[in-house]
Motif scaffolding. Structure first.
Motif, PDB file in Angstrom:
ATOM      1  N   ASP A   1      22.194  47.773  50.586  1.00 48.18           N
ATOM      2  CA  ASP A   1      22.165  48.570  51.566  1.00 48.18           C
ATOM      3  C   ASP A   1      21.064  48.342  52.590  1.00 48.18           C
ATOM      4  O   ASP A   1      21.502  48.459  54.146  1.00 48.18           O
ATOM      5  CB  ASP A   1      21.808  50.064  51.298  1.00 48.18           C
ATOM      6  N   PHE A   2      20.055  48.012  52.450  1.00 42.13           N
ATOM      7  CA  PHE A   2      18.872  47.597  53.281  1.00 42.13           C
ATOM      8  C   PHE A   2      19.466  46.509  53.859  1.00 42.13           C
ATOM      9  O   PHE A   2      19.387  46.588  55.280  1.00 42.13           O
ATOM     10  CB  PHE A   2      17.638  47.218  52.298  1.00 42.13           C
ATOM     11  N   ASP A   3      19.941  45.392  53.429  1.00 44.30           N
ATOM     12  CA  ASP A   3      20.272  44.462  54.327  1.00 44.30           C
ATOM     13  C   ASP A   3      21.470  44.493  55.355  1.00 44.30           C
ATOM     14  O   ASP A   3      21.467  44.278  56.523  1.00 44.30           O
ATOM     15  CB  ASP A   3      20.715  43.109  53.607  1.00 44.30           C
ATOM     16  N   ILE A   4      22.339  45.462  54.897  1.00 46.24           N
ATOM     17  CA  ILE A   4      23.629  45.769  55.717  1.00 46.24           C
ATOM     18  C   ILE A   4      23.144  46.417  56.835  1.00 46.24           C
ATOM     19  O   ILE A   4      23.345  46.238  58.035  1.00 46.24           O
ATOM     20  CB  ILE A   4      24.522  46.652  54.802  1.00 46.24           C
ATOM     21  N   LEU A   5      22.446  47.472  56.642  1.00 49.70           N
ATOM     22  CA  LEU A   5      21.888  48.536  57.548  1.00 49.70           C
ATOM     23  C   LEU A   5      20.817  47.647  58.749  1.00 49.70           C
ATOM     24  O   LEU A   5      21.061  48.125  59.919  1.00 49.70           O
ATOM     25  CB  LEU A   5      21.057  49.585  57.065  1.00 49.70           C
TER      26      LEU A   5
ATOM     27  N   VAL B   1      33.280  52.469  55.602  1.00 55.32           N
ATOM     28  CA  VAL B   1      32.772  52.994  54.412  1.00 55.32           C
ATOM     29  C   VAL B   1      32.249  51.792  53.817  1.00 55.32           C
ATOM     30  O   VAL B   1      32.394  50.737  53.800  1.00 55.32           O
ATOM     31  CB  VAL B   1      34.056  53.311  53.639  1.00 55.32           C
ATOM     32  N   GLN B   2      30.847  52.178  53.475  1.00 51.83           N
ATOM     33  CA  GLN B   2      29.922  51.228  52.616  1.00 51.83           C
ATOM     34  C   GLN B   2      29.847  51.872  51.243  1.00 51.83           C
ATOM     35  O   GLN B   2      29.135  52.875  51.063  1.00 51.83           O
ATOM     36  CB  GLN B   2      28.600  51.153  53.531  1.00 51.83           C
TER      37      GLN B   2
ATOM     38  N   VAL C   1      35.305  48.081  55.547  1.00 49.40           N
ATOM     39  CA  VAL C   1      34.654  48.195  54.060  1.00 49.40           C
ATOM     40  C   VAL C   1      33.552  47.275  54.196  1.00 49.40           C
ATOM     41  O   VAL C   1      33.819  46.233  54.210  1.00 49.40           O
ATOM     42  CB  VAL C   1      35.832  48.178  53.227  1.00 49.40           C
ATOM     43  N   LEU C   2      32.238  47.717  53.750  1.00 49.75           N
ATOM     44  CA  LEU C   2      31.321  46.976  53.578  1.00 49.75           C
ATOM     45  C   LEU C   2      30.644  47.318  52.180  1.00 49.75           C
ATOM     46  O   LEU C   2      30.357  48.152  51.766  1.00 49.75           O
ATOM     47  CB  LEU C   2      29.990  47.334  54.482  1.00 49.75           C
TER      48      LEU C   2
END
Length: 408
Positions: free
Chosen positions: A186-190, A135-136, A150-151
């Protein structure tokens, strides 16, 4: 112009409901000029933009159908992998498939434990039948509490990118660049997850503008947009070539059909799939409060908003209240075939006799513990707006739902 909320489509006949709005606009000539058209007021921020870039299971970016071979091949040339020719699953269909064809989930900015219909069964599937879940999100939601990983992500105000309004205006978002500790965009995580999953440099983007440039290659209706052109006020799609100013309204000259004409389609009235009977003699419908948002992940953390509405309630017509022996402010049990919740009864003539009304915002007593997960056959949207229900009185009061336990 016709403006409509999301409830219009949240029926098993939702597509027919929207078609009738289209029929009305066509018959009355309310199209092709300013102040006309059918305008859905989206349920969440940037729903329009999310659909525009291909997040729906049956389309590619720009609403190109996944079963269109030519469109699919043009996208594959840019993305570098084979795109399935068959549509995928919607949210509720994914939930239904858990334990069968779905064994893991990556959930972003969604709280299906509270937002999906038939919430008790949904939670059971998530708890018992999922092998793995990521879950992000920006807060620890009810769904995140069940996750294996969890992110923690940043909020919309902290990051750069674009959003699209319901009028198709694509606008720049410029983050405040104050990021909370232990969170990432979100950009960096993905990009990092993608880099770890796949070889090569497919996720080697310099930033959101670099992603937007790739979007322009695969999304014809946005091909003419650049970050510079979006400027301070944005552009409407379709914007096919650089220099285009976009179209503030559609279908001024013709429709995108073979003969350029619109289509009026007759529909037949359909009752909800679940109607009142002797056991459940009331109609349950649901809606949102002005003060709260979806499953409350953000809004119930606001002391000001929670002061306005700290707990869930059910609206009951005075004639129904008299028949059940309910006084205004009593705690009652609201039941359907799928579950029950304890809520305060608000006796009011704002609701129709024989109908009760409650909300999905509060974890301790969410309406979606009661709603029906039957779907519109075409759009696959669940029937949130109609279910058979019953009320029981003389029960113990439930505890308040505090903002600290909120979720989305």
């Amino acid at each position: 112009a016709i403006f409509t909320g999301m409830g219009m489509s949240q029926h098993t006949c939702g597509v027919d409901n929207v078609q009738n709005e289209i029929n009305l606009a066509l018959i009355t000539g309310n199209l092709g000029r300013p102040g006309t058209g059918v305008n859905p007021l989206r349920g969440q921020n940037n729903v329009q933009g999310t659909c525009d870039v291909g997040a729906m299971p049956n389309v590619l970016p720009g609403y190109q159908l996944v079963d269109d071979d030519e469109a699919r091949e043009s996208v594959e040339d840019v993305w570098g992998f084979e795109v399935p020719a068959e549509p995928g699953l919607t949210n509720v269909e994914i939930s239904h498939a858990i334990g069968d064809t779905v064994h893991g989930l990556y959930v972003m900015g969604e709280n299906p434990i509270m937002s999906e219909p038939d919430g008790n069964r949904t939670e059971q599937r998530f708890r018992e039948d999922l092998d793995f879940m990521v879950v992000q999100d920006i807060f620890m939601t009810e769904t995140a509490e069940l996750a294996d990983v969890v992110l923690p992500a940043t909020t919309w105000a902290e990051r750069d990118g674009t959003v699209t309004n319901t009028d198709r205006r694509v606008q720049r978002m410029r983050g405040v660049h104050k990021v909370h500790e232990n969170t990432r965009h979100d950009f960096d995580i993905l990009c990092e997850v993608g880099t770890r999953l796949f070889d090569g440099d497919e996720f080697d983007f310099d930033g959101p503008e670099d992603v937007f440039e790739e979007l322009r290659e695969v999304c014809p209706i946005m091909h003419g947009m650049t970050y510079d052109a979006l400027g301070e006020t944005g552009l409407h799609w379709p914007c096919y070539e650089e220099g285009d100013e976009g179209d503030p309204f559609l279908y001024e000259e013709e429709f995108e059909t073979e003969d350029g004409l619109g289509r009026i389609e007759g529909v037949v009235h359909q009752e909800p799939k679940e109607t009142p009977d002797e056991e459940y003699p009331l109609v349950l419908t649901t809606a949102r409060l002005e003060e709260h948002y979806n499953t409350g992940t953000m809004s119930r953390r606001s002391p000001t908003l929670s002061k306005q509405h700290p707990e869930n309630f059910v609206d009951v017509h005075p004639n129904d209240a008299e028949r059940y022996g309910i006084e205004d402010g009593d705690d009652v049990t609201l039941k359907s075939r799928r579950g029950e919740i304890t809520v305060r009864a608000d006796v009011t003539e704002d609701i129709k006799e024989g109908v009760v009304w409650t909300t999905p915002h509060f974890a301790a007593a969410s309406a979606n513990r009661l709603t029906n997960d039957v779907l519109d056959e075409r759009a696959k949207i669940p029937e949130y707006k109609a279910a058979a229900a019953e009320i029981e009185v003389d029960i113990e009061a439930a505890g308040d739902d505090s903002p600290a336990s909120a979720d989305d």
